[in-house]
Design an enzyme around this catalytic site. Structure first.
Site, mmCIF file in Angstrom:
data_model
loop_
_atom_site.group_PDB
_atom_site.id
_atom_site.type_symbol
_atom_site.label_atom_id
_atom_site.label_comp_id
_atom_site.label_asym_id
_atom_site.label_seq_id
_atom_site.Cartn_x
_atom_site.Cartn_y
_atom_site.Cartn_z
ATOM 1 C CE1 TYR A 58 -3.044 -1.834 5.858
ATOM 2 C CE2 TYR A 58 -2.759 0.142 4.421
ATOM 3 C CZ TYR A 58 -3.158 -0.771 4.543
ATOM 4 O OH TYR A 58 -3.736 -1.575 3.190
ATOM 5 C CE LYS A 81 -0.967 -3.859 2.741
ATOM 6 N NZ LYS A 81 -1.905 -4.977 2.880
ATOM 7 C CB SER A 123 -0.477 0.154 1.069
ATOM 8 O OG SER A 123 -1.866 1.975 1.729
HETATM 9 N N1 LIG Z 1 -8.508 -0.848 -1.039
HETATM 10 C C1 LIG Z 1 -7.519 0.541 -0.872
HETATM 11 O O1 LIG Z 1 -7.429 1.201 -1.423
HETATM 12 C C2 LIG Z 1 -6.431 -0.028 -0.838
HETATM 13 C C3 LIG Z 1 -5.134 0.208 -0.554
HETATM 14 C C4 LIG Z 1 -3.747 0.056 -0.438
HETATM 15 C C5 LIG Z 1 -3.586 -1.103 -0.492
HETATM 16 N N2 LIG Z 1 -4.645 -2.364 -0.353
HETATM 17 C C6 LIG Z 1 -4.351 -3.653 -0.054
HETATM 18 O O2 LIG Z 1 -5.389 -4.338 -0.809
HETATM 19 C C7 LIG Z 1 -5.623 -5.516 -0.490
HETATM 20 C C8 LIG Z 1 -7.218 -6.486 -0.600
HETATM 21 O O3 LIG Z 1 -7.894 -5.062 -0.370
HETATM 22 P P1 LIG Z 1 -8.873 -4.475 -0.517
HETATM 23 O O4 LIG Z 1 -9.345 -3.144 -0.433
HETATM 24 O O5 LIG Z 1 -9.520 -5.692 -2.074
HETATM 25 O O6 LIG Z 1 -10.382 -5.586 0.037
HETATM 26 P P2 LIG Z 1 -11.777 -6.340 0.361
HETATM 27 O O7 LIG Z 1 -12.382 -5.812 -0.790
HETATM 28 O O8 LIG Z 1 -12.138 -5.942 1.567
HETATM 29 O O9 LIG Z 1 -10.567 -7.663 0.416
HETATM 30 C C9 LIG Z 1 -10.776 -7.565 1.666
HETATM 31 C C10 LIG Z 1 -10.812 -9.853 1.074
HETATM 32 O O10 LIG Z 1 -9.763 -9.995 1.975
HETATM 33 C C11 LIG Z 1 -10.623 -11.008 2.283
HETATM 34 N N3 LIG Z 1 -10.233 -11.383 3.845
HETATM 35 C C12 LIG Z 1 -10.140 -10.546 4.822
HETATM 36 N N4 LIG Z 1 -9.324 -10.559 5.738
HETATM 37 C C13 LIG Z 1 -8.583 -11.977 5.390
HETATM 38 C C14 LIG Z 1 -8.045 -12.967 6.755
HETATM 39 N N5 LIG Z 1 -7.818 -12.217 7.646
HETATM 40 N N6 LIG Z 1 -7.583 -13.511 6.442
HETATM 41 C C15 LIG Z 1 -7.851 -13.797 4.712
HETATM 42 N N7 LIG Z 1 -8.680 -13.077 3.974
HETATM 43 C C16 LIG Z 1 -8.964 -12.480 4.604
HETATM 44 C C17 LIG Z 1 -11.379 -10.547 2.662
HETATM 45 O O11 LIG Z 1 -12.340 -12.381 2.927
HETATM 46 P P3 LIG Z 1 -13.334 -12.669 3.944
HETATM 47 O O12 LIG Z 1 -13.643 -11.617 4.326
HETATM 48 O O13 LIG Z 1 -14.059 -14.103 3.272
HETATM 49 O O14 LIG Z 1 -12.235 -12.867 4.708
HETATM 50 C C18 LIG Z 1 -12.207 -10.417 0.591
HETATM 51 O O15 LIG Z 1 -11.399 -11.402 0.297
HETATM 52 C C19 LIG Z 1 -5.034 -5.166 1.622
HETATM 53 O O16 LIG Z 1 -3.551 -6.067 1.327
HETATM 54 C C20 LIG Z 1 -5.488 -4.536 1.191
HETATM 55 O O17 LIG Z 1 -4.021 -3.435 2.218
HETATM 56 C C21 LIG Z 1 -6.099 -1.435 -0.815
#
Ligand SMILES: NC(=O)c1ccc[n+]([C@@H]2O[C@H](COP(=O)([O-])OP(=O)(O)OC[C@H]3O[C@@H](n4cnc5c(N)ncnc54)[C@H](OP(=O)(O)O)[C@@H]3O)[C@@H](O)[C@H]2O)c1
Length: 257
Positions: free
Chosen positions: A160, A164, A147
């Site tokens: 967090y 990262k 991130s």
């Molecule tokens: N969205 C942003 O703005 C953003 C920005 C920078 C980086 N990121 C990074 O992108 C990645 C994905 O995030 P996203 O934004 O796509 O989130 P998201 O839409 O909330 O999806 C998160 C996914 O991870 C799963 N998950 C959550 N906790 C888990 C655990 N303990 N074990 C296994 N699976 C788990 C969830 O499914 P379940 O609930 O079924 O487990 C879901 O499939 C993360 O690494 C996040 O830090 C996101």
């Protein structure tokens, strides 16, 4: 897509956290490019819906649920993938957690350990289980979804950000250790993307307005806009790239102020 460097025919991919958001988009695109994909998260039904969609459109996906904070489940994910598909060529360490918003020095030990355990230690578990069998074949790609929180300070998600930033360091060291055996390890650092994970940040209209005003592209990202980079890093199109981070943030970390 055959006969392009993006073709993933014959490759096997694990994408953690692929029931929704960036992980789901990535799993769907990898499958579209020909990879067999293991869809994984804590909730089996949500994963099944994604895998069913991939299979219905001619792809090949299976579900292995896994909470990345639990070592036995991570071991079962890797062992189950090898049992089902025979190998792992592409590992996308996408799932992460952020249970705490607030001043860094007020965080509890439990919350800090949870963040570091899921966002860093779990990536080491996954890598330790998947990379050696990639190295045996002299080929593999590990992609860690980090991130821009690891590149910048924050007054609300500091821990967090620490996790990262640790992912960048983890990626560089693994790249050095495993590059000689043909395994590449890279990170992607997304900016704000419209997913459940970041809902608190984009649902608040004032915050969203402030954020987009300082973002050169004047908007936040969509999950598909991160998946393209996952596919690039997974494929031979990025065959000379390792130890690096691709920042995909609408330009917010480069913006003139
Ligand atoms: N969205 C942003 O703005 C953003 C920005 C920078 C980086 N990121 C990074 O992108 C990645 C994905 O995030 P996203 O934004 O796509 O989130 P998201 O839409 O909330 O999806 C998160 C996914 O991870 C799963 N998950 C959550 N906790 C888990 C655990 N303990 N074990 C296994 N699976 C788990 C969830 O499914 P379940 O609930 O079924 O487990 C879901 O499939 C993360 O690494 C996040 O830090 C996101």
């Amino acid at each position: 897509m055959k006969n392009t460097p993006f073709d993933l025919t014959g490759k096997v991919a694990i994408v953690t956290g692929s029931s929704r958001g960036i992980g789901r988009s990535s799993a769907e695109l990898l499958a579209k490019l020909g990879a067999k994909v293991v869809v994984s998260s804590r909730k089996v039904d949500a994963c099944k819906e994604v895998a069913d969609g991939i299979n219905a459109s001619g792809g090949d996906a299976t579900v292995i649920p896994c909470n990345i904070a639990r070592k036995a489940e991570v071991e079962a994910l890797v062992a189950g993938t090898i049992k089902h598909y025979g190998k792992i060529d592409i590992l996308v360490c996408n799932a992460a957690v952020n249970p705490y918003y607030g001043p860094l020095l007020d965080i509890t030990d439990e919350a800090f350990d949870k963040i570091m355990g899921s966002n860093v230690k779990s990536n080491i578990w996954l890598s330790a289980l998947a990379i050696p069998q990639m190295a045996e074949r002299g080929n593999g790609s590990v992609i860690i979804i980090s991130s821009i929180g690891g590149l910048r300070g924050s007054t609300v998600i500091g821990a967090y950000g620490i996790s990262k930033a640790a992912d960048f360091a983890l990626c560089r060291s693994l790249a050095g250790e495993w590059g000689p055996k043909g395994v590449r390890v890279n990170c992607i650092a997304p900016g704000l993307v419209k997913t459940d994970f970041a809902r608190a940040l984009w649902e608040d209209e004032a915050n969203l307005k402030r954020r987009t005003a300082t973002t050169p592209l004047r908007r936040i990202g969509e999950p598909d806009e991160i998946a393209g980079a996952v596919a690039y890093l997974a494929s031979d199109a990025s065959s000379f790239m390792t130890g690096q981070t691709i920042v995909i943030d609408g330009g917010v970390t480069t913006a003139a102020t």
